[in-house]
Motif scaffolding. Structure first.
Motif, PDB file in Angstrom:
ATOM      1  N   ALA A 200     -13.840 -31.049  26.239  1.00  0.00           N
ATOM      2  CA  ALA A 200     -11.793 -30.012  25.224  1.00  0.00           C
ATOM      3  C   ALA A 200     -11.433 -31.156  24.262  1.00  0.00           C
ATOM      4  O   ALA A 200     -11.088 -32.058  24.361  1.00  0.00           O
ATOM      5  CB  ALA A 200     -11.000 -29.452  26.399  1.00  0.00           C
ATOM      6  N   SER A 201     -12.182 -31.224  23.274  1.00  0.00           N
ATOM      7  CA  SER A 201     -12.741 -32.435  22.073  1.00  0.00           C
ATOM      8  C   SER A 201     -12.600 -31.573  21.323  1.00  0.00           C
ATOM      9  O   SER A 201     -12.578 -30.269  20.791  1.00  0.00           O
ATOM     10  CB  SER A 201     -13.502 -33.084  22.322  1.00  0.00           C
ATOM     11  OG  SER A 201     -14.925 -33.061  22.061  1.00  0.00           O
ATOM     12  N   PRO A 202     -11.834 -32.142  19.159  1.00  0.00           N
ATOM     13  CA  PRO A 202     -12.094 -31.561  18.348  1.00  0.00           C
ATOM     14  C   PRO A 202     -13.534 -30.836  18.170  1.00  0.00           C
ATOM     15  O   PRO A 202     -14.775 -31.880  18.663  1.00  0.00           O
ATOM     16  CB  PRO A 202     -12.155 -32.234  17.607  1.00  0.00           C
ATOM     17  CG  PRO A 202     -10.771 -33.038  18.629  1.00  0.00           C
ATOM     18  CD  PRO A 202     -11.738 -33.279  19.837  1.00  0.00           C
ATOM     19  N   GLY A 203     -13.786 -29.810  17.773  1.00  0.00           N
ATOM     20  CA  GLY A 203     -14.853 -29.098  17.997  1.00  0.00           C
ATOM     21  C   GLY A 203     -15.317 -28.022  18.886  1.00  0.00           C
ATOM     22  O   GLY A 203     -16.174 -27.229  18.362  1.00  0.00           O
ATOM     23  N   ALA A 204     -14.699 -27.962  20.227  1.00  0.00           N
ATOM     24  CA  ALA A 204     -15.037 -26.934  20.857  1.00  0.00           C
ATOM     25  C   ALA A 204     -14.187 -25.897  20.324  1.00  0.00           C
ATOM     26  O   ALA A 204     -13.121 -25.519  20.814  1.00  0.00           O
ATOM     27  CB  ALA A 204     -14.724 -27.996  22.424  1.00  0.00           C
ATOM     28  N   ILE A 205     -15.550 -24.825  21.133  1.00  0.00           N
ATOM     29  CA  ILE A 205     -15.125 -23.358  21.737  1.00  0.00           C
ATOM     30  C   ILE A 205     -14.464 -23.464  22.753  1.00  0.00           C
ATOM     31  O   ILE A 205     -15.273 -23.763  23.700  1.00  0.00           O
ATOM     32  CB  ILE A 205     -16.154 -22.067  21.266  1.00  0.00           C
ATOM     33  CG1 ILE A 205     -16.575 -22.182  19.931  1.00  0.00           C
ATOM     34  CG2 ILE A 205     -15.687 -20.893  21.715  1.00  0.00           C
ATOM     35  CD1 ILE A 205     -17.594 -21.479  19.859  1.00  0.00           C
ATOM     36  N   THR A 206     -12.914 -23.413  22.994  1.00  0.00           N
ATOM     37  CA  THR A 206     -12.361 -22.840  24.492  1.00  0.00           C
ATOM     38  C   THR A 206     -12.383 -21.591  25.034  1.00  0.00           C
ATOM     39  O   THR A 206     -11.819 -21.524  26.433  1.00  0.00           O
ATOM     40  CB  THR A 206     -10.916 -23.379  24.676  1.00  0.00           C
ATOM     41  OG1 THR A 206     -10.404 -22.718  23.857  1.00  0.00           O
ATOM     42  CG2 THR A 206     -11.051 -24.791  23.829  1.00  0.00           C
ATOM     43  N   HIS A 207     -12.236 -20.489  24.253  1.00  0.00           N
ATOM     44  CA  HIS A 207     -12.200 -19.288  24.186  1.00  0.00           C
ATOM     45  C   HIS A 207     -13.146 -18.400  23.916  1.00  0.00           C
ATOM     46  O   HIS A 207     -12.960 -18.170  22.696  1.00  0.00           O
ATOM     47  CB  HIS A 207     -11.157 -18.604  25.056  1.00  0.00           C
ATOM     48  CG  HIS A 207      -9.789 -19.218  26.056  1.00  0.00           C
ATOM     49  ND1 HIS A 207     -10.294 -19.203  27.083  1.00  0.00           N
ATOM     50  CD2 HIS A 207      -9.170 -20.220  26.151  1.00  0.00           C
ATOM     51  CE1 HIS A 207      -9.776 -19.405  28.156  1.00  0.00           C
ATOM     52  NE2 HIS A 207      -9.013 -20.327  28.043  1.00  0.00           N
ATOM     53  N   VAL A 208     -13.597 -17.411  24.340  1.00  0.00           N
ATOM     54  CA  VAL A 208     -14.232 -16.107  24.165  1.00  0.00           C
ATOM     55  C   VAL A 208     -13.777 -14.586  24.426  1.00  0.00           C
ATOM     56  O   VAL A 208     -13.372 -14.913  25.305  1.00  0.00           O
ATOM     57  CB  VAL A 208     -15.523 -16.377  24.540  1.00  0.00           C
ATOM     58  CG1 VAL A 208     -16.646 -15.497  23.588  1.00  0.00           C
ATOM     59  CG2 VAL A 208     -16.328 -17.716  23.945  1.00  0.00           C
ATOM     60  N   ASP A 209     -13.839 -13.849  23.220  1.00  0.00           N
ATOM     61  CA  ASP A 209     -12.782 -12.779  23.047  1.00  0.00           C
ATOM     62  C   ASP A 209     -14.580 -12.019  22.502  1.00  0.00           C
ATOM     63  O   ASP A 209     -15.180 -12.179  21.404  1.00  0.00           O
ATOM     64  CB  ASP A 209     -11.425 -12.440  22.893  1.00  0.00           C
ATOM     65  CG  ASP A 209     -10.837 -13.402  23.697  1.00  0.00           C
ATOM     66  OD1 ASP A 209     -11.040 -12.674  24.774  1.00  0.00           O
ATOM     67  OD2 ASP A 209     -10.294 -14.215  22.946  1.00  0.00           O
ATOM     68  N   GLU A 210     -14.007 -10.543  22.806  1.00  0.00           N
ATOM     69  CA  GLU A 210     -14.646  -9.636  22.246  1.00  0.00           C
ATOM     70  C   GLU A 210     -13.516  -8.207  20.816  1.00  0.00           C
ATOM     71  O   GLU A 210     -12.494  -7.666  21.627  1.00  0.00           O
ATOM     72  CB  GLU A 210     -15.549  -8.565  22.783  1.00  0.00           C
ATOM     73  CG  GLU A 210     -16.502  -7.807  22.401  1.00  0.00           C
ATOM     74  CD  GLU A 210     -16.985  -6.326  23.549  1.00  0.00           C
ATOM     75  OE1 GLU A 210     -18.702  -5.697  23.065  1.00  0.00           O
ATOM     76  OE2 GLU A 210     -16.820  -6.344  24.369  1.00  0.00           O
ATOM     77  N   LEU A 211     -13.785  -7.949  19.675  1.00  0.00           N
ATOM     78  CA  LEU A 211     -13.056  -7.657  19.007  1.00  0.00           C
ATOM     79  C   LEU A 211     -13.617  -6.536  17.757  1.00  0.00           C
ATOM     80  O   LEU A 211     -15.081  -7.049  17.041  1.00  0.00           O
ATOM     81  CB  LEU A 211     -12.016  -8.550  17.756  1.00  0.00           C
ATOM     82  CG  LEU A 211     -11.577  -7.840  16.980  1.00  0.00           C
ATOM     83  CD1 LEU A 211     -10.408  -7.423  17.739  1.00  0.00           C
ATOM     84  CD2 LEU A 211     -10.610  -9.108  15.872  1.00  0.00           C
ATOM     85  N   ALA A 212     -14.009  -5.505  18.625  1.00  0.00           N
ATOM     86  CA  ALA A 212     -15.058  -3.976  17.647  1.00  0.00           C
ATOM     87  C   ALA A 212     -15.471  -4.564  17.402  1.00  0.00           C
ATOM     88  O   ALA A 212     -17.074  -4.932  16.668  1.00  0.00           O
ATOM     89  CB  ALA A 212     -14.042  -4.289  15.695  1.00  0.00           C
ATOM     90  N   GLY A 213     -16.337  -5.592  18.506  1.00  0.00           N
ATOM     91  CA  GLY A 213     -18.197  -5.071  19.073  1.00  0.00           C
ATOM     92  C   GLY A 213     -18.358  -6.492  18.915  1.00  0.00           C
ATOM     93  O   GLY A 213     -18.868  -7.046  19.212  1.00  0.00           O
ATOM     94  N   ASP A 214     -17.408  -7.319  18.017  1.00  0.00           N
ATOM     95  CA  ASP A 214     -17.882  -8.553  17.441  1.00  0.00           C
ATOM     96  C   ASP A 214     -17.301 -10.093  18.293  1.00  0.00           C
ATOM     97  O   ASP A 214     -16.720  -9.588  19.266  1.00  0.00           O
ATOM     98  CB  ASP A 214     -17.606  -8.785  16.428  1.00  0.00           C
ATOM     99  CG  ASP A 214     -18.201  -8.153  15.434  1.00  0.00           C
ATOM    100  OD1 ASP A 214     -19.328  -7.418  15.372  1.00  0.00           O
ATOM    101  OD2 ASP A 214     -17.312  -7.832  14.415  1.00  0.00           O
ATOM    102  N   LEU A 215     -18.228 -10.747  18.540  1.00  0.00           N
ATOM    103  CA  LEU A 215     -17.957 -12.037  19.574  1.00  0.00           C
ATOM    104  C   LEU A 215     -17.285 -12.792  18.379  1.00  0.00           C
ATOM    105  O   LEU A 215     -17.387 -13.381  17.787  1.00  0.00           O
ATOM    106  CB  LEU A 215     -18.527 -12.709  20.156  1.00  0.00           C
ATOM    107  CG  LEU A 215     -20.001 -12.237  20.954  1.00  0.00           C
ATOM    108  CD1 LEU A 215     -20.770 -13.097  21.490  1.00  0.00           C
ATOM    109  CD2 LEU A 215     -18.797 -11.473  22.260  1.00  0.00           C
ATOM    110  N   ILE A 216     -16.102 -12.913  18.806  1.00  0.00           N
ATOM    111  CA  ILE A 216     -14.967 -14.123  18.375  1.00  0.00           C
ATOM    112  C   ILE A 216     -14.394 -15.451  19.373  1.00  0.00           C
ATOM    113  O   ILE A 216     -14.698 -15.136  20.360  1.00  0.00           O
ATOM    114  CB  ILE A 216     -13.426 -13.851  17.765  1.00  0.00           C
ATOM    115  CG1 ILE A 216     -12.463 -12.815  18.800  1.00  0.00           C
ATOM    116  CG2 ILE A 216     -13.773 -12.244  16.565  1.00  0.00           C
ATOM    117  CD1 ILE A 216     -11.674 -12.191  18.340  1.00  0.00           C
TER     118      ILE A 216
END
Length: 354
Positions: free
Chosen positions: A152-168
């Motif tokens: 968990a450092s700068p540039g790291a994706i920490t969580h993923v969700d789904e919005l209207a079929g897209d991964l955010i």
């Protein structure tokens, strides 16, 4: 290793004291916590018996020492100690977590797991008996052994969700992401599993429905954002971690003569667990389904137990007494363990309780 560990602690401590404007003489007590091997290295003890059958930990308590014994010579007015360990593979992390749970009044029907490269678990049955085991989960949940994994450092994706079929995604810092943490990987796999982009057996789908992300022509990886990819090997590493956790949990419940339905309290500890999405963690099947339990993240219980030891003179003594009441379950020696481990590789067909 002992020299490196002591130097790292010394540098961090001196940096903290300088930032806080504190003289080393102000420190009255230093308490360490960690797995058995790290504590042995810190205190300069022989680690060879820990890694050789019968995996014996001859020293299980660490008191009556001074900071100078671990290279902290500036702390001339302090005493040094560490939380007790149970065995070669069950360290102060679990003992500290157990002691904190008991301080909260938890005396029965509880399940605790400290997530990490070495998972440490205890089950407390209705009679208050405590059974404990460890399992080799590997470093996947900490972002290691993953193609685009990182801490968990700068540039790291920490969580993923789904919005209207897209991964955010959510990430630390600005700009383009550099990789994923373990928490993001858990989110991602749970979403892909629900969408059918990976099977319950962990295979990447070659072709999927509208809005889904198929694997590339090789079937071995999936492009996500920029250069970041999810590979078949990444999924397998998570499956190995979850199989170790789930199979250990099942055998521990059996040893404690407790059904999942009887468990009233589920505690998830560890720095990783503090930022975990519990629903998605359960979706992947890391632990059994506990339909009647309240579930709670406890954060870094190893650190919290060390803090408690600094301000509560009797905490270490109570931790030792609790440690001595724990029954360790040696999983690898149990009949059928390897079979259950293999059976636990698959992801569940549906969500817990549904």
């Amino acid at each position: 290793m002992t020299e490196h560990i002591r130097k790292a602690i010394h540098v961090r401590l001196m940096s903290f004291l300088n930032a806080a404007g504190l003289h080393p003489d102000r420190i009255a007590k230093v308490v360490f916590s960690g797995n058995t091997t790290m504590l042995y290295l810190l205190f300069g003890l022989d680690i060879e018996p820990l890694g050789r059958c019968p995996y014996h930990a001859g020293t299980r308590e660490f008191r009556g020492m001074t900071p100078s014994d671990v290279g902290l010579h500036e702390l001339s007015c302090a005493e040094a100690a560490a939380l007790p360990v149970l065995s070669a593979f069950i360290g102060a992390d679990l003992v500290g977590g157990l002691a904190l749970c008991r301080e909260r009044g938890i005396e029965s029907n509880a399940f605790f797991i400290d997530l990490g490269t070495n998972g440490e678990i205890f089950a407390m049955n209705g009679a208050g008996e405590v059974f404990s085991a460890s399992c080799a989960m590997g470093p996947a949940l900490e972002g290691m052994s993953i193609s685009w994994g990182m801490t968990a450092s700068p540039g790291a994706i920490t969580h993923v969700d789904e919005l209207a079929g897209d991964l955010i995604y959510r990430m630390i810092g600005e700009g383009e992401p550099s990789g994923m943490t373990g928490t993001a990987l858990i989110d991602l796999l749970a979403i892909l599993l629900d969408r059918g982009d990976i099977s319950s057996g962990g295979a990447l789908a070659r072709s999927t429905g509208a809005g889904s992300i198929p694997a590339d022509k090789t079937g071995r990886e999936m492009r996500l954002w920029g250069e970041i990819r999810l590979t078949q090997r990444d999924i397998r590493n998570v499956q190995l971690a979850k199989a170790a956790s789930l199979s250990a949990s099942r055998f521990l419940l059996e040893a404690s003569s407790m059904n999942p339905e009887e468990v009233e309290h589920v505690f998830i500890a560890g720095a990783f667990g503090e930022h975990l999405d519990l629903d998605r963690f359960e979706r992947l099947g890391f632990i059994p389904c506990f339909p009647n339990a309240d579930k709670e993240f406890l954060g870094n219980t190893s650190l919290k137990a060390a803090q408690k030891s600094c301000i509560d003179p009797g905490f270490l003594d109570r931790a030792v007494l609790l440690r001595d009441s724990v029954k360790e379950v040696a999983l690898s020696s149990l009949p059928g363990f390897q079979d259950v481990l293999i059976q636990s590789l698959d992801f569940p067909a549906g969500r817990c309780g549904r």
